[in-house]
Design a protein around this motif. Structure first.
Motif, mmCIF file in Angstrom:
data_model
loop_
_atom_site.group_PDB
_atom_site.id
_atom_site.type_symbol
_atom_site.label_atom_id
_atom_site.label_comp_id
_atom_site.label_asym_id
_atom_site.label_seq_id
_atom_site.Cartn_x
_atom_site.Cartn_y
_atom_site.Cartn_z
ATOM 1 N N TYR A 163 0.828 -1.200 0.000
ATOM 2 C CA TYR A 163 0.000 0.000 0.000
ATOM 3 C C TYR A 163 0.868 1.259 0.000
ATOM 4 O O TYR A 163 0.573 2.232 -0.696
ATOM 5 C CB TYR A 163 -0.943 0.031 1.204
ATOM 6 N N SER A 216 0.448 3.794 -3.142
ATOM 7 C CA SER A 216 -0.135 5.081 -2.765
ATOM 8 C C SER A 216 0.921 6.173 -2.660
ATOM 9 O O SER A 216 0.600 7.291 -2.252
ATOM 10 C CB SER A 216 -0.872 4.965 -1.428
ATOM 11 N N LEU A 238 -1.346 9.440 -2.517
ATOM 12 C CA LEU A 238 -2.299 9.321 -3.614
ATOM 13 C C LEU A 238 -3.634 8.794 -3.114
ATOM 14 O O LEU A 238 -3.695 7.756 -2.463
ATOM 15 C CB LEU A 238 -1.754 8.366 -4.684
ATOM 16 N N ASP A 239 -4.708 9.507 -3.411
ATOM 17 C CA ASP A 239 -6.043 9.009 -3.081
ATOM 18 C C ASP A 239 -6.399 7.838 -3.992
ATOM 19 O O ASP A 239 -7.002 6.863 -3.566
ATOM 20 C CB ASP A 239 -7.081 10.115 -3.229
ATOM 21 N N LEU A 240 -6.043 7.943 -5.242
ATOM 22 C CA LEU A 240 -6.264 6.877 -6.211
ATOM 23 C C LEU A 240 -4.926 6.187 -6.447
ATOM 24 O O LEU A 240 -4.026 6.749 -7.068
ATOM 25 C CB LEU A 240 -6.809 7.442 -7.525
ATOM 26 N N VAL A 241 -4.790 4.969 -5.908
ATOM 27 C CA VAL A 241 -3.497 4.290 -5.972
ATOM 28 C C VAL A 241 -3.160 3.899 -7.394
ATOM 29 O O VAL A 241 -4.040 3.708 -8.243
ATOM 30 C CB VAL A 241 -3.477 3.040 -5.064
ATOM 31 N N ASP A 242 -1.863 3.775 -7.665
ATOM 32 C CA ASP A 242 -1.364 3.421 -8.991
ATOM 33 C C ASP A 242 -0.980 1.947 -8.999
ATOM 34 O O ASP A 242 0.068 1.556 -8.494
ATOM 35 C CB ASP A 242 -0.154 4.301 -9.330
ATOM 36 N N HIS A 243 -1.852 1.128 -9.596
ATOM 37 C CA HIS A 243 -1.631 -0.314 -9.584
ATOM 38 C C HIS A 243 -0.385 -0.738 -10.344
ATOM 39 O O HIS A 243 0.133 -1.830 -10.143
ATOM 40 C CB HIS A 243 -2.847 -1.026 -10.184
#
Length: 423
Positions: free
Chosen positions: A119, A123, A128-133
């Motif tokens: 995480y 994140s 980051l509110d929208l995590v980068d997969h």
């Protein structure tokens, strides 16, 4: 098939201060503690900053680069412990029908460390509110599903029979072994690789226990911070670890000349259906689990030579447990030595129940009751024989080990010498 008797023929333990069953037992019998200030991350923001960590190098313990990349720390513990238990037992699994060999692994919190670490990566440290997969590890899905623990152990030992993860909070380590015993008794398996593993020492876990003030704030004296049954105790010390066993049907184990540590003679689990973290002071549900386990073992209460307590070091648990022993064992409770190894290796959540089973079997093996370290100021409400500070030599033929978990889980297991005559 209900007459089948189940014995422990292999043990491996990964615990703070003692990797390997021999080192683990040396730590316990010498009354040494393995609690220290947290080194895995910066603990400065937390109320409790002490833990019982394992100095573990996966490569030194036989894991390859792909396994290290794929497996969370707790899964690494489980695989290493499983391989060690099989080696200790001397059982030749490749000569057995793989469909008759099963696996049960207990874990309370699964791949907590892996998820926490990933995480932070996806994140960007929580920014980051929208995590980068795109930054996620390729095997992150395995961290999300605790069933991967059982799958990894099964692959490691070549077991193709029943394969299960048991997750019942802090009783997972007893319940996973109890479930494995039942599979052998009912005839669903002949050999079970059973135990538990947890590696919860991470920021998210520390934050959770900080919030309910369950862990100790005694940060200036980490070595003596875990004080079960002591009048000055103020919470438990988080730990990590694993213990895995080879379980077999008694006659089969004797036929192959296996070394037998103990028989799992009785097991029971109950729930208080009361509160997520609270315990009734009378200990009724734990006492009931103890009663049923003793009945299954066909033992009178006077046969119990030693109680390996849950002994977390919280005032609520220690008093609840003391009441349960008195309620279930009557006057014999006052004559029975009790100790908590959490005083030395901390509380490894789902793993500790199996680690305590290992301690119980080794206590029988050596006829030594391990001590409760750091017990200097007895609590008047905990007035049993808690074996303070120094181990005690004592002939031990039957051991009761118990566990208590959030959610109201209460479990008990009875270990005996297999040569004991059933009555």
């Amino acid at each position: 098939m209900t007459g089948r008797r189940v014995v422990v023929t292999g043990i491996e333990v990964l615990a703070p201060g003692g990797i390997g069953a021999k080192n683990f037992w040396n730590l316990l019998s010498e009354g040494r503690t393995a609690t220290r200030g947290i080194t895995f991350f910066d603990p400065t923001p937390f109320r409790s900053r002490v833990a019982a960590e394992i100095d573990f190098d996966p490569y030194e313990h036989g894991l390859g680069p792909q396994e290290v990349r794929r497996l969370d720390r707790a899964a690494q513990f489980a695989v290493v412990a499983a391989r060690g238990a099989v080696a200790d037992s001397g059982v030749e699994l490749d000569r057995l029908d793989p469909y008759r060999v099963g696996v049960t692994v207990g874990s309370a919190v699964g791949a907590t460390m892996g998820l926490d670490e990933e995480y932070r990566v996806v994140s960007d440290g929580g920014r980051l509110d929208l995590v980068d997969h795109a930054y996620a590890a390729p095997h992150l899905y395995n961290h999300m599903v605790p069933s991967s623990f059982a799958a990894e152990v099964a692959w490691a030992v070549g077991a193709e029979g029943p394969s299960t993860v048991v997750s019942t909070g802090c009783t997972s380590g007893i319940d996973s072994v109890g479930y494995a015993v039942e599979l052998i008794r009912e005839g669903s398996a002949d050999v079970m690789i059973a135990g538990s593993s947890d590696a919860p020492i991470s920021p998210i876990t520390m934050a959770c226990f900080d919030a309910i003030k369950a862990t100790t704030p005694r940060n200036d004296d980490a070595e003596h911070a875990s004080r079960p049954f002591d009048g000055t105790r103020n919470g438990f010390v988080l730990g990590e670890g694993a213990a895995v066993f080879v379980l077999e049907e008694l006659e089969s184990a004797k036929k192959r000349g296996a070394h037998i540590y103990a028989e799992i003679a009785g097991y029971a689990t109950r729930s208080n259906a009361y509160h997520m973290t609270g315990l009734r002071p009378d200990g009724a549900e734990m006492a009931e689990a103890i009663r049923v386990a003793l009945d299954e073992a066909r033992l009178n209460v006077e046969a119990i030579d030693y109680i390996n307590a849950h002994g977390s070091g919280t005032k609520q648990n220690d008093r609840h447990e003391t009441a349960a022993f008195k309620r279930s064992l009557g006057e014999h409770a006052y004559r029975t030595p009790v100790s908590s190894i959490k005083s030395m290796v901390g509380h490894s959540l789902g793993a500790i129940g199996s680690i305590e089973i290992a301690a119980s079997a080794l206590a029988m093996e050596h006829n030594v009751v391990p001590p409760t370290a750091n017990l200097h100021t007895p609590d008047p409400e905990c007035d049993l024989d808690y074996v303070p500070i120094v181990a005690r030599e004592q002939l031990t033929d039957a051991v009761l080990t118990v566990g208590s978990g959030f959610g109201g889980f209460q479990s008990a297991m009875v270990l005996t010498r297999p040569e004991r005559s059933l009555v």
